[in-house]
Design a protein around this motif. Structure first.
Motif, short mmCIF file in Angstrom:
data_model
loop_
_atom_site.label_atom_id
_atom_site.label_comp_id
_atom_site.label_asym_id
_atom_site.label_seq_id
_atom_site.Cartn_x
_atom_site.Cartn_y
_atom_site.Cartn_z
N LEU A 14 -62.33 -36.42 8.24
CA LEU A 14 -60.67 -36.38 8.31
C LEU A 14 -59.68 -36.16 9.50
O LEU A 14 -59.36 -36.18 10.14
CB LEU A 14 -59.89 -36.40 7.32
N LEU A 15 -59.91 -34.28 9.69
CA LEU A 15 -59.54 -33.92 10.06
C LEU A 15 -59.95 -34.17 11.66
O LEU A 15 -59.38 -34.01 12.44
CB LEU A 15 -58.90 -32.42 9.76
N GLN A 16 -61.13 -33.71 11.73
CA GLN A 16 -61.98 -34.22 12.86
C GLN A 16 -61.93 -35.80 13.90
O GLN A 16 -60.91 -35.82 15.10
CB GLN A 16 -63.41 -34.32 12.93
N TYR A 17 -61.58 -36.89 12.76
CA TYR A 17 -60.85 -37.89 13.19
C TYR A 17 -59.51 -37.79 13.64
O TYR A 17 -59.38 -38.66 14.52
CB TYR A 17 -61.09 -38.72 11.89
N ARG A 18 -58.98 -37.57 13.32
CA ARG A 18 -57.36 -37.12 13.61
C ARG A 18 -57.55 -36.53 15.00
O ARG A 18 -56.46 -37.17 15.42
CB ARG A 18 -56.48 -36.31 12.47
N LEU A 19 -58.04 -35.33 15.07
CA LEU A 19 -58.55 -34.56 16.22
C LEU A 19 -58.11 -35.25 17.98
O LEU A 19 -58.48 -35.17 18.64
CB LEU A 19 -58.84 -33.57 16.25
N TRP A 20 -59.23 -36.12 17.17
CA TRP A 20 -60.23 -37.28 18.14
C TRP A 20 -59.92 -38.26 18.61
O TRP A 20 -59.59 -39.08 19.46
CB TRP A 20 -61.51 -37.39 18.24
N PHE A 21 -59.42 -38.81 17.47
CA PHE A 21 -58.96 -40.17 17.60
C PHE A 21 -57.02 -40.63 17.17
O PHE A 21 -56.47 -41.92 17.38
CB PHE A 21 -59.58 -41.30 16.90
N GLY A 22 -56.95 -39.90 16.39
CA GLY A 22 -55.51 -39.29 16.33
C GLY A 22 -54.62 -40.08 17.52
O GLY A 22 -54.18 -39.39 18.30
N LYS A 23 -52.74 -39.53 16.75
CA LYS A 23 -51.65 -39.73 17.74
C LYS A 23 -51.85 -38.25 18.10
O LYS A 23 -52.24 -37.77 17.27
CB LYS A 23 -50.46 -39.90 16.64
N ASN A 24 -51.73 -38.11 19.45
CA ASN A 24 -51.57 -36.51 19.70
C ASN A 24 -53.24 -35.64 19.64
O ASN A 24 -52.80 -35.03 19.27
CB ASN A 24 -50.00 -35.72 19.29
N SER A 25 -54.32 -36.93 20.27
CA SER A 25 -55.52 -36.29 20.11
C SER A 25 -55.68 -36.08 21.42
O SER A 25 -54.86 -35.86 22.29
CB SER A 25 -56.69 -36.99 19.85
N ILE A 26 -56.67 -35.79 21.50
CA ILE A 26 -57.36 -34.64 22.67
C ILE A 26 -57.36 -35.03 23.54
O ILE A 26 -57.17 -35.23 25.03
CB ILE A 26 -58.68 -34.04 22.08
N PRO A 27 -57.78 -36.72 23.74
CA PRO A 27 -57.83 -37.29 24.63
C PRO A 27 -56.10 -38.30 24.80
O PRO A 27 -56.00 -38.33 26.13
CB PRO A 27 -58.02 -38.98 24.12
N ASP A 28 -55.39 -38.23 24.38
CA ASP A 28 -53.71 -38.09 25.15
C ASP A 28 -53.61 -37.04 25.65
O ASP A 28 -53.34 -36.98 26.69
CB ASP A 28 -52.64 -38.41 23.59
N TYR A 29 -54.07 -35.57 25.01
CA TYR A 29 -53.64 -34.82 25.71
C TYR A 29 -54.27 -34.56 27.71
O TYR A 29 -53.60 -34.50 28.30
CB TYR A 29 -54.13 -33.45 24.68
N TRP A 30 -55.66 -35.02 26.97
CA TRP A 30 -55.78 -34.99 28.96
C TRP A 30 -55.21 -36.46 29.66
O TRP A 30 -55.40 -35.89 30.80
CB TRP A 30 -57.49 -35.46 28.41
N GLN A 31 -54.71 -37.25 29.21
CA GLN A 31 -54.28 -38.29 29.60
C GLN A 31 -52.73 -37.64 30.07
O GLN A 31 -52.38 -37.68 31.44
CB GLN A 31 -54.12 -39.49 29.05
N MET A 32 -52.55 -37.07 29.59
CA MET A 32 -50.89 -36.15 29.40
C MET A 32 -51.07 -34.62 31.05
O MET A 32 -50.78 -35.04 31.70
CB MET A 32 -50.73 -35.37 28.14
N GLN A 33 -52.67 -34.50 31.01
CA GLN A 33 -52.95 -33.64 31.96
C GLN A 33 -52.13 -34.14 33.29
O GLN A 33 -52.34 -33.34 34.55
CB GLN A 33 -53.49 -32.87 31.42
#
Length: 94
Positions: A14-33
């Motif tokens: 569940l934590l891995q799912y949230r890390l990769w697909f949830g709100k403020n996930s890694i892809p969101d971080y990359w997009q913000m960068q």
């Protein structure tokens, strides 16, 4: 003991799912960068434009040469006694 392992593995998933697909996930971080980098480039371009405009303003405040140059280029004005020549490009034939 088996139930504890199952609960911990489920929690990890569940934590891995949230890390990769949830709100403020890694892809969101990359997009913000990426958006931040684009804004920095845009700000640098605007800062350069502002410095050119400031230099232009200072030039207009100080000397008449800049005013004369603008009058010639933007308004098509000429001095008294000058002859104006317009050179047109040759017409393009199809």
């Amino acid at each position: 003991m088996k139930w504890i392992s199952l609960v911990l593995i489920t929690l990890l998933c569940l934590l891995q799912y949230r890390l990769w697909f949830g709100k403020n996930s890694i892809p969101d971080y990359w997009q913000m960068q990426q958006e931040t980098q684009q804004m920095r480039e845009q700000n640098a371009n605007l800062a350069q434009r502002n410095s050119l405009l400031k230099a232009d303003i200072e030039d207009l405040k100080i000397g008449m040469d800049a005013i004369e140059e603008r009058a010639r280029n933007e308004l098509g004005m000429i001095k008294e006694g000058e002859t104006f020549y317009r050179i047109l490009p040759p017409e393009q034939q199809p």
